[in-house]
Design a protein around this motif. Structure first.
Motif, mmCIF file in Angstrom:
data_model
loop_
_atom_site.group_PDB
_atom_site.id
_atom_site.type_symbol
_atom_site.label_atom_id
_atom_site.label_comp_id
_atom_site.label_asym_id
_atom_site.label_seq_id
_atom_site.Cartn_x
_atom_site.Cartn_y
_atom_site.Cartn_z
ATOM 1 N N PHE A 74 0.830 -1.210 0.000
ATOM 2 C CA PHE A 74 0.000 0.000 0.000
ATOM 3 C C PHE A 74 0.869 1.267 0.000
ATOM 4 O O PHE A 74 0.407 2.338 0.382
ATOM 5 C CB PHE A 74 -0.937 -0.006 1.207
ATOM 6 N N ILE B 285 -1.795 7.972 2.265
ATOM 7 C CA ILE B 285 -1.945 7.050 3.385
ATOM 8 C C ILE B 285 -0.754 7.244 4.317
ATOM 9 O O ILE B 285 0.347 7.588 3.879
ATOM 10 C CB ILE B 285 -2.046 5.581 2.897
ATOM 11 N N HIS C 198 -6.611 -2.437 3.900
ATOM 12 C CA HIS C 198 -7.401 -2.168 2.694
ATOM 13 C C HIS C 198 -8.639 -1.337 3.027
ATOM 14 O O HIS C 198 -9.017 -0.433 2.274
ATOM 15 C CB HIS C 198 -7.819 -3.488 2.039
ATOM 16 N N TRP D 12 -7.480 2.227 3.361
ATOM 17 C CA TRP D 12 -7.110 2.756 2.041
ATOM 18 C C TRP D 12 -8.346 3.054 1.193
ATOM 19 O O TRP D 12 -8.436 4.100 0.548
ATOM 20 C CB TRP D 12 -6.216 1.732 1.349
#
Length: 586
Positions: free
Chosen positions: A35, A83, A180, A183
């Motif tokens: 990520f 992020i 996830h 995100w």
């Protein structure tokens, strides 16, 4: 112990499977990198030491002066790079970061809060240090941090280890799902990691090439394309349409680019709400700046006289006081009747992008009187005594003379509200103004500047981080200067000094006194290896910033600006917000 566990998995599932089984620590590192998390901020500690060691050096873990400031830096990094990640130890480390987690919820910032925790094999009759426990009733609250984060609305879970010896744990899958979630939904998550899991085997994963390809729930919302004829019809009838952009367009760069392309193709101007400031170049003739009713200057409010149709995108379904001109009943755009409002369930990015691509077919460019950019960048006098009333215009004048972009990081207080008069240019980082106007957590500006400075340094960007702060906000986080010095970052701090907390001040209580006049900012600056200037005129400010920014790596620069608390020396926004605060408190 670890060899024994792998032997049991081998006996049960075979050697070919077992040789691909990673440790939990390795899997966590792989998922973070997947990520694009290669930087984290945090504070070391006993329960998190194993996690820190296994993440190093692939994840660069930068120290903070305390957990709250480290968490704010992670929020700042996420604001700019999509992020962020913060690492701390069990309860004594994670509980202080809750205010930053609340900020991340309110501002829709995806931050991964990672906390060490006691190993699953440690939980027993002996009380463990850092555990919240009442010694009267002898009941240890091992879930205190989880419950606290959940209480403010954060998705918070503790990773689970193996529940049998014959197969690896599902900790990797659980961790992937949580990261996830953050995100995808632009929300924080809090994850406790028992320290004995780090070396345990966990389920191997096969990840697609991009997080966008991870399996997700299929949206059930239908009918978006049927809205297009309605918008086309209204555009055809209108002479002076306007696009009004809210905060929920912030996280999706491709959507912003799609809307900007549509705006340019059809010559339709746009404004943002206060909560969406900083994402568009206000030098663009089509960008009218950040609008908020009576809190906006006249050159922005001039749009009220000509607009006959509004496409409103990404604003909140619920009225929000700061975006609604603090209930002054002057937020003309929100009350305008002839509009198409695309919010809530219609905000699926791909659907909106499809809509705007379809709208481009058959829609004629408009000849709008709004397309002349009227944002003033100069004060009426080039040499004025500096105050909150003209600091924005002085910085606008300065920016106009530089070939590099100043990215503004205003501190909560008078500085934040005065900063809405700043003319935003997009820096190489993709932002021109970075703050937290909705939650308004004091103590974020230096942490945000540190995150931007580190991004500049690691990506060779030329943006100039400019912190605008008052006494209260600066003293709240002065210890962050140690890390700016340690990491050799370049940051300009404009310190508006009046020695009190003046935003919302009512009366003469000692609580409003935040610094003694004997405090020597020059000595403090020198101790952190910085350069100090004291200026009180607009032309001096311009000259100092021009002088120091000639160097790409100019280091820490602190500019002290003595300011008055007189009403005439406050920005219009601050005068109005003080009236609002006073009226709400009788």
């Amino acid at each position: 112990m670890l060899k024994c566990e792998y032997n049991q998995i081998t006996q049960n599932l075979g050697p070919d499977y077992a040789q691909n089984v990673p440790t939990t620590g390795h899997s966590l590192k792989t998922i973070l990198k997947y990520f694009n998390i290669d930087v984290a901020y945090g504070i070391g500690g006993d329960y998190v030491a194993g996690l820190i060691e296994v993440l190093h050096p692939e994840v660069n873990i930068l120290p903070g002066s305390n957990e709250l400031n480290a968490a704010f830096a992670a929020c700042g990094h996420a604001e700019i790079r999509g992020i962020g990640c913060c690492i701390m130890t069990y309860t004594v480390g994670s509980l202080p970061a809750i205010s930053a987690a609340a900020l991340a919820i309110a501002e829709n910032i995806p931050v991964i809060f990672l906390s060490g925790a006691p190993g699953e094999n440690e939980i027993g009759e002996t009380f463990l240090h850092h555990t919240v426990v009442n010694h009267r009733n002898l009941y240890p609250r091992y879930d205190a941090a989880l419950n606290a984060f959940q209480a403010i609305g954060v998705r918070a879970e503790r990773l689970q280890g193996k529940r049998g010896n014959l197969q690896p744990s599902n900790a990797s899958i659980q961790f992937l799902e949580l990261v996830h979630y953050a995100w995808k939904n632009s929300q924080p998550v809090f994850i406790e990691i028992p320290r004995d899991l780090i070396a345990q085997p966990t389920q191997p994963l096969t990840l697609p090439s991009s997080p966008k390809l991870l399996q997700a729930e299929v949206p059930l919302v239908a009918g978006n394309l049927e809205i297009i004829p309605q918008i086309k019809h209204k555009l055809l009838k209108s002479k002076h349409p306007l696009i009004f952009l809210g905060q929920f367009i912030k996280r999706d760069r491709s959507l912003r680019e799609c809307i900007l392309k549509f705006s340019k193709e059809h010559n339709i101007p746009f404004v943002t709400s206060w909560l969406a400031k900083g994402f568009f170049d206000e030098d663009d003739a089509l960008c009218k700046g950040a609008y908020n009713g009576i809190f906006s200057p006249e050159h922005i409010r001039s749009i009220e006289h000509d607009v006959d149709y509004i496409i409103e995108i990404g604003t909140s379904i619920q009225r929000q006081d700061i975006n609604y001109a603090f209930n002054s009943e002057t937020q003309w755009l929100s009350d305008f009747e002839n509009k198409t409002r695309l919010t809530g369930a219609l905000l699926e990015s791909e659907n909106l992008q499809t809509m705007f691509k379809e709208l481009s077919n058959g829609s004629e460019p408009k000849n709008s009187p709004l397309t002349q950019n009227q944002i003033s960048v100069f004060s009426s006098k080039t040499e004025q005594t500096l105050s909150y009333s003209n600091i924005a215009s002085a910085l606008n004048q300065t920016q106009n003379r530089l070939d590099r972009t100043m990215v503004y990081l205003p501190e909560v207080g008078n500085s934040l509200f005065a900063s809405f008069g700043l003319k935003n240019r997009l820096g190489e980082c993709g932002r021109g103004w970075v703050a937290n106007p909705w939650y308004a957590a004091m103590g974020t500006s230096l942490a945000y500047a540190r995150a931007l400075g580190h991004i500049n340094q690691s990506e060779n960007l030329k943006d100039i981080p400019v912190v605008l702060t008052g006494d209260g906000g600066f003293q709240f986080q002065i210890n962050e200067l140690a890390h700016i010095q340690q990491e050799e970052l370049s940051v300009i701090v404009i310190y508006m000094r009046n020695n009190i907390f003046s935003l919302g001040k009512a009366g003469e209580s000692n609580i409003y006194k935040c610094i003694d006049p004997r405090f020597k900012l020059e000595l403090t600056t020198q101790s952190y290896g910085g350069r100090y200037y004291c200026v009180d005129r607009t032309d001096e400010l311009v000259r100092v910033i021009e002088k120091v920014t000639v160097e790409l790596s100019f280091g820490l620069v602190i500019i002290e600006v003595p300011t008055s608390t007189d009403s005439c020396d406050q920005s219009n926004e601050v005068r109005l917000i003080n009236n609002y605060i006073s009226s709400c408190n009788d």
